[in-house]
Design an enzyme around this catalytic site. Structure first.
Site, PDB file in Angstrom:
ATOM      1  N   ASP A  45       0.822  -1.210   0.000  1.00  0.00           N
ATOM      2  CA  ASP A  45       0.000   0.000   0.000  1.00  0.00           C
ATOM      3  C   ASP A  45       0.859   1.264   0.000  1.00  0.00           C
ATOM      4  O   ASP A  45       0.478   2.284  -0.572  1.00  0.00           O
ATOM      5  CB  ASP A  45      -0.933  -0.001   1.212  1.00  0.00           C
ATOM      6  N   ASN A 121      -5.091   8.877   1.312  1.00  0.00           N
ATOM      7  CA  ASN A 121      -5.423   8.330   2.625  1.00  0.00           C
ATOM      8  C   ASN A 121      -5.830   9.394   3.634  1.00  0.00           C
ATOM      9  O   ASN A 121      -6.943   9.399   4.135  1.00  0.00           O
ATOM     10  CB  ASN A 121      -4.233   7.541   3.182  1.00  0.00           C
ATOM     11  N   GLU A 122      -4.883  10.301   3.944  1.00  0.00           N
ATOM     12  CA  GLU A 122      -5.118  11.188   5.081  1.00  0.00           C
ATOM     13  C   GLU A 122      -4.095  12.308   5.118  1.00  0.00           C
ATOM     14  O   GLU A 122      -3.082  12.282   4.420  1.00  0.00           O
ATOM     15  CB  GLU A 122      -5.011  10.385   6.381  1.00  0.00           C
ATOM     16  N   ARG A 147      -6.454  21.103  22.002  1.00  0.00           N
ATOM     17  CA  ARG A 147      -5.149  20.962  22.642  1.00  0.00           C
ATOM     18  C   ARG A 147      -4.825  19.476  22.720  1.00  0.00           C
ATOM     19  O   ARG A 147      -5.637  18.693  23.207  1.00  0.00           O
ATOM     20  CB  ARG A 147      -5.150  21.574  24.047  1.00  0.00           C
TER      21      ARG A 147
END
EC number: 2.7.1.23
Length: 265
Positions: A45, A121-122, A147
């Site tokens: 991947d 993906n991200e 935070r």
């Protein structure tokens, strides 16, 4: 039809690539790594993520095929023992494909300059040392002050990666949405966040405004140092990634084989 091959550096992958090239050329298919119609990745991947970023400027016109050189990966449909079947599918190609949503990230600098990036993906914003403090805007309004260690924003197919480790939901790629998850948020009587993953549909935007310049922005396998960045905007991209659907595996079957052992009846 023009085909590119994008492989990792493993010796096994290089040997399989040589065999694949020979078989493709024997069957009258053209190797073109510059302007391909199909990109075959040989590896895992991570190799496919690298290929996506390498060909991101041609994303509208190409389709990907994943050939895994180890165990079957999440994005890969073919094993190295199936070269003959793969080449046969390529020679009988009729344009069949399946498409997945992508993440569009806009980085806005203090100077006003804007840069766009696409992720399969991200993307994640992380503070290497200390606490990341950032204001989160949803629907154009201030939603919360975060935070913690960081924030991740994932596509549906990317929801099985970092997002899942953060306690996020696994989203089916037919949902045109992105998901924001918190990385080790601080929640007490003084500081509060929602503390849950957020799913945002296409047409809406997540805006993150960090309060310092000492953070990292990562998208897929790439990294940006947070210097003089004013805000980051995340939304479902207008573009999609396309895979050649010769024998495409159902999304839930991909999830099952990646995370769940076979169930005894």
């Amino acid at each position: 039809m023009k085909i590119a091959i994008f492989n990792n550096d493993a010796k096994n992958s290089q040997m399989i690539t040589q065999s694949l090239v020979a078989s493709l050329e024997k069957n009258g298919l053209t190797i073109d790594n510059q302007h391909p119609d199909i990109v075959i990745t040989v590896g895992g991947d991570g190799t496919l993520l690298g290929a996506f970023q390498h060909y991101v400027d041609q994303i509208d016109t190409i389709r990907f095929v994943g050939l895994h050189t180890g165990h079957l990966g999440f994005y890969t449909d073919w094993l190295s023992t199936e070269l003959a079947n793969l080449v046969s599918s390529l020679t009988h190609d009729n344009g069949q494909r399946v498409s997945y949503p992508l993440l569009d990230m806009t980085v806005v600098h203090e100077s006003g300059e804007q840069y766009h990036f696409l992720a399969l993906n991200e993307a994640a914003i992380k503070q290497p040392v200390g606490t990341l403090v950032a204001d989160i805007y949803l629907g154009g309004q201030l939603f919360e002050r975060f935070r913690g260690d960081g924030i991740a924003v994932a596509t549906p197919t990317g929801s099985t990666a970092y997002n899942k480790a953060n306690g996020g939901a696994v989203l089916h790629p037919k949902l045109s949405a992105i998901q924001m998850s918190e990385i080790a948020s601080i929640n007490n009587r003084v500081f509060r966040t929602l503390g849950s993953p957020l799913v945002v549909p296409k047409g809406e935007e997540i805006i993150v405004k960090p309060k310092s310049n000492h953070f990292l922005v990562m998208y897929d396998q790439s990294e940006i140092k947070g210097r003089h960045i004013n805000e980051l905007r995340f939304r479902v991209a207008d573009k999609q990634v396309h895979f050649a659907a010769y024998r495409h595996v159902d999304f839930w079957q991909r999830v099952h084989r990646a995370f769940i052992n076979d169930i005894e009846s």
